[in-house]
Design an enzyme around this catalytic site. Sequence first.
Site, PDB file in Angstrom:
ATOM      1  N   ASP A  56      -7.152  -1.964  -2.904  1.00  0.00           N
ATOM      2  CA  ASP A  56      -6.689  -0.768  -3.569  1.00  0.00           C
ATOM      3  C   ASP A  56      -7.763  -0.331  -4.479  1.00  0.00           C
ATOM      4  OD1 ASP A  56      -4.652  -1.598  -2.086  1.00  0.00           O
ATOM      5  OD2 ASP A  56      -3.349  -1.162  -3.374  1.00  0.00           O
ATOM      6  N   GLU A 100      -0.516 -13.888  -6.407  1.00  0.00           N
ATOM      7  CA  GLU A 100      -1.172 -12.801  -5.400  1.00  0.00           C
ATOM      8  C   GLU A 100      -2.729 -12.772  -5.486  1.00  0.00           C
ATOM      9  OE1 GLU A 100       0.031  -8.879  -6.968  1.00  0.00           O
ATOM     10  OE2 GLU A 100      -0.712  -7.990  -5.255  1.00  0.00           O
TER      11      GLU A 100
HETATM   12  C1  GLC Z   1      -1.529  -4.230  -2.897  1.00  0.00           C
HETATM   13  C2  GLC Z   1      -2.828  -4.821  -2.115  1.00  0.00           C
HETATM   14  C3  GLC Z   1      -2.536  -4.616  -0.775  1.00  0.00           C
HETATM   15  C4  GLC Z   1      -1.227  -5.345  -0.135  1.00  0.00           C
HETATM   16  C5  GLC Z   1       0.077  -4.888  -1.044  1.00  0.00           C
HETATM   17  C6  GLC Z   1       1.169  -5.859  -0.742  1.00  0.00           C
HETATM   18  O1  GLC Z   1      -1.216  -2.911  -2.475  1.00  0.00           O
HETATM   19  O2  GLC Z   1      -3.917  -4.033  -2.627  1.00  0.00           O
HETATM   20  O3  GLC Z   1      -3.682  -5.212   0.025  1.00  0.00           O
HETATM   21  O4  GLC Z   1      -1.090  -5.314   1.184  1.00  0.00           O
HETATM   22  O5  GLC Z   1      -0.327  -4.963  -2.154  1.00  0.00           O
HETATM   23  O6  GLC Z   1       1.060  -7.330  -0.985  1.00  0.00           O
END
Ligand code: GLC
Length: 429
Positions: A159, A390
């Site tokens: 992102d 994460e």
């Molecule tokens: C964030 C990450 C994305 C992922 C999402 C859910 O937005 O950047 O890659 O899919 O979280 O985990």
Amino acid sequence: MQNPLDQAARDVLLGNDRGGYTIPTARLYPFQWNWDSMFSAWGYSTFDIVRAWQEVELLFANQWVTGMVPHMVFHEVDPDYFPGPEVWGADQSPPTSGISQPPVAATLIRKIYEADPDTGLLHVKALYPKLVAWHDWWIRERCKDGPVAIVHPWESGRDNCPDWDIGMANVPVDDSDPYIHISRENKRRDLDLLNADQRPVATDYDRYLAILAFGRSVNWDDREMIENGPFLMADPGITFVLLRAFADLIELGRVLGEDTSGLVAQEAKLRDGLDKLWNPETGWFDAYDLRTGAFAGVLGSGAFLSYLAGVSRPALDAHFARSWDKVSYGIPSADPESERFERRRYWRGPTWPVVNSLIAMGLRDMGRKEAEARLRDETARLIEMGGFWEYYDPMDGTPCGGPSFGWTAAVWLTWCGVGRTPLTAEKET
Ligand code: GLC
């Protein structure tokens, strides 16, 4: 010997299971995310193959008529999540976002199929035309310049990585957009749940919402997004993921006895576009802004996804070694020697087990066994030290972002945890 982390990983997936789809982590991400779901499915395939196929099929049940598979599916109402379905304004039921996410599906579907071909064959047969339609959508709607273009940083899955800074700088923010006010008034739930220094900054968020406002205003029409949208950048990460996915889809087509010549031609065309991503001044695959033609000039983990597609160049290999050696755990999401590097801020420095697993898949297939083993060990150690988070600080391994994270658990079960001696047993010997 049983490793207790194996069961802990299964428990993370089962705990995030909402009946047919698996959320990435409770509260922070309460819906179905595209590539997260594919990793969860891969994780399930190690202990419940039926559940694995269910996950994939539910994701593809929400494919748009255009062929796009959306990046989020809002199966349930969650008024606390922001930006929710009303902000996206996409005309779908159940509601979805209006953009896509890295197309890891064909690659992981192939792995799930290979885990149990007898069970998998019928599922692959049903999914194959959907995968072909999705790949066709990428080529038709996102690859006019050659490499894959993204219309929103969130489409990249990485992102807020520095790759997008130059494109984001030109996104105009309309202060009359009501949703920007909601965001500024701290309705961003991520900030209630996590440290602000691990999340994207507020100015980025204004621009993310400005792109959503444009998408909403054109009903997420792809042509409008490409021609007139406020953000359009070529993404090395998705380009390599898609290139690899084509190879896997072609193999699935071969298993089914399909004519794959169309896919072969699309893959070749995509491969021909790679030179456009090569920045000769820096010596790496670089994002570029399709509105201005300028290279981003930043090295990110998207460049190293080239290995996933079996692509390498000596200059890139040197940068890979240099940036990896600067940290202690995993591949950093941004160049540790860049002034933009922030070791705990989301995609601007931290290491992500999920990306490590994709890079490692490539390293292994290219015969770079030592590098693959090192990456596997470093990623496993992060999980052993901190649990299934994460992302992690690549310098000292501090866990960051959300806990009990689905794809991190999946990556343990399918890759870095496989055959790992339990830590307690290590101490005893
Ligand atoms: C964030 C990450 C994305 C992922 C999402 C859910 O937005 O950047 O890659 O899919 O979280 O985990």
